[in-house]
Design a protein around this motif. Sequence first.
Motif, mmCIF file in Angstrom:
data_model
loop_
_atom_site.group_PDB
_atom_site.id
_atom_site.type_symbol
_atom_site.label_atom_id
_atom_site.label_comp_id
_atom_site.label_asym_id
_atom_site.label_seq_id
_atom_site.Cartn_x
_atom_site.Cartn_y
_atom_site.Cartn_z
ATOM 1 N N GLU A 179 -30.623 -22.454 103.060
ATOM 2 C CA GLU A 179 -31.065 -21.092 103.056
ATOM 3 C C GLU A 179 -32.453 -20.955 103.449
ATOM 4 N N GLN A 180 -33.389 -21.958 103.122
ATOM 5 C CA GLN A 180 -34.754 -22.110 103.665
ATOM 6 C C GLN A 180 -34.836 -22.459 105.138
ATOM 7 N N LEU A 181 -33.918 -23.137 105.433
ATOM 8 C CA LEU A 181 -33.845 -23.603 106.824
ATOM 9 C C LEU A 181 -33.233 -22.310 107.727
ATOM 10 N N ALA A 182 -32.592 -21.535 107.191
ATOM 11 C CA ALA A 182 -32.084 -20.153 107.943
ATOM 12 C C ALA A 182 -33.281 -19.271 108.007
ATOM 13 N N ALA A 183 -33.917 -19.386 106.882
ATOM 14 C CA ALA A 183 -35.130 -18.524 106.814
ATOM 15 C C ALA A 183 -35.960 -18.789 107.841
ATOM 16 N N VAL A 230 -39.310 -28.906 106.312
ATOM 17 C CA VAL A 230 -37.802 -29.189 106.733
ATOM 18 C C VAL A 230 -37.310 -30.508 106.281
ATOM 19 N N ASN A 231 -37.895 -31.430 105.752
ATOM 20 C CA ASN A 231 -37.272 -32.633 105.081
ATOM 21 C C ASN A 231 -36.650 -32.390 103.671
ATOM 22 N N GLY A 265 -52.341 -17.257 111.362
ATOM 23 C CA GLY A 265 -51.135 -17.278 110.829
ATOM 24 C C GLY A 265 -50.815 -18.786 110.643
ATOM 25 N N VAL A 266 -49.744 -19.107 110.573
ATOM 26 C CA VAL A 266 -49.115 -20.425 110.374
ATOM 27 C C VAL A 266 -48.340 -21.179 111.792
ATOM 28 N N ALA A 267 -48.601 -22.043 112.257
ATOM 29 C CA ALA A 267 -48.002 -22.919 113.258
ATOM 30 C C ALA A 267 -46.640 -22.577 113.204
ATOM 31 N N GLY A 268 -45.930 -22.168 114.250
ATOM 32 C CA GLY A 268 -44.637 -22.245 114.519
ATOM 33 C C GLY A 268 -43.741 -23.422 115.141
ATOM 34 N N TRP A 269 -43.728 -24.686 114.576
ATOM 35 C CA TRP A 269 -43.378 -25.593 115.028
ATOM 36 C C TRP A 269 -41.974 -25.816 115.613
ATOM 37 N N LEU A 270 -41.666 -26.300 116.897
ATOM 38 C CA LEU A 270 -40.333 -26.509 117.417
ATOM 39 C C LEU A 270 -39.866 -27.516 117.053
ATOM 40 N N ASN A 271 -40.580 -28.839 116.701
ATOM 41 C CA ASN A 271 -39.861 -30.093 116.379
ATOM 42 C C ASN A 271 -40.359 -30.689 115.025
ATOM 43 N N GLY A 272 -40.690 -29.784 114.246
ATOM 44 C CA GLY A 272 -41.268 -30.335 112.769
ATOM 45 C C GLY A 272 -42.622 -30.297 112.920
ATOM 46 N N ASP A 273 -43.302 -30.377 111.592
ATOM 47 C CA ASP A 273 -44.793 -30.292 111.322
ATOM 48 C C ASP A 273 -45.453 -31.538 111.869
ATOM 49 N N ALA A 274 -46.347 -31.237 113.020
ATOM 50 C CA ALA A 274 -47.129 -32.221 113.397
ATOM 51 C C ALA A 274 -48.558 -32.058 113.391
ATOM 52 N N THR A 275 -49.093 -31.583 112.305
ATOM 53 C CA THR A 275 -50.479 -31.178 112.103
ATOM 54 C C THR A 275 -51.180 -32.338 112.192
ATOM 55 N N PRO A 276 -52.353 -32.486 113.146
ATOM 56 C CA PRO A 276 -53.124 -33.582 113.212
ATOM 57 C C PRO A 276 -53.995 -33.777 111.936
ATOM 58 N N GLU A 277 -54.673 -34.871 111.758
ATOM 59 C CA GLU A 277 -55.689 -35.299 110.893
ATOM 60 C C GLU A 277 -57.105 -35.533 111.372
ATOM 61 N N CYS A 278 -58.206 -35.198 110.670
ATOM 62 C CA CYS A 278 -59.342 -35.577 111.309
ATOM 63 C C CYS A 278 -60.302 -35.369 110.091
ATOM 64 N N CYS A 279 -61.098 -36.505 110.183
ATOM 65 C CA CYS A 279 -62.128 -36.854 109.042
ATOM 66 C C CYS A 279 -61.410 -36.803 107.808
#
Length: 215
Positions: A136-140, A130-131, A155-169
């Motif tokens: 057009e991409q935001l509308a999609a 989103v950054n 599938g893919v995470a449907g984020w409400l407030n932007g990608d917050a995928t955590p990290e591990c290892c």
Amino acid sequence: MADLSALWALVPGGSGVPLAKVGGAPEPVGTLRWPTCAACGMPLRFLFQLPHVPGRLDLSPWAAVYVFQCENPDTVCFRWDAHAGANTVVAVEEGSSAEEGARYPGPPYAEWSLGLGPAEEDTEALSVDVNEATDEQLAALDRALEQAPESKVGGVAGWLNGDATPECCEAPMRFVAQLAAMPFGLSFGDNGRGYLFRCRREGCATPFRFLSQGA
């Protein structure tokens, strides 16, 4: 053409998937140690559980995972954070059913069974940064979020407030599932969603993480 990713919708009130449920009391498939909050030290509240389902939800070598978060009154624990210790995912291997530790002292959430139904979503649209996205991409992305199942595995995470995928290892974790607050009445901010992730490295001491976002 949209890139459609195969996944499974988590269907409230569905059947055919034993141990898949929200609320009530956890149903251990082995030894379940009731977790406590790392911040306040009180027992966490049980949210939901998901079983290993060959071909649809791969949790091996674990038979099921149990998700909890801190909902104790008069605390300021960061229960939405994947690393703060105010929520946790307990992975249980198959064995003799047993439960250890003190339970959450308050009432449980209302119990709902969950089924798995086939679904599709626009992977390309949901994966946009989103950054750096165009209008057009935001509308999609908005269309894809509306059309994709709110509660799902794969599938893919449907984020409400932007990608917050955590990290591990030292690597981004792999998305496993997400669960919408409604219709279950779960406390994920204002009608938000909870997200379950798994570490990509075998043998990790904390193989699963959970976080939530409000709408």
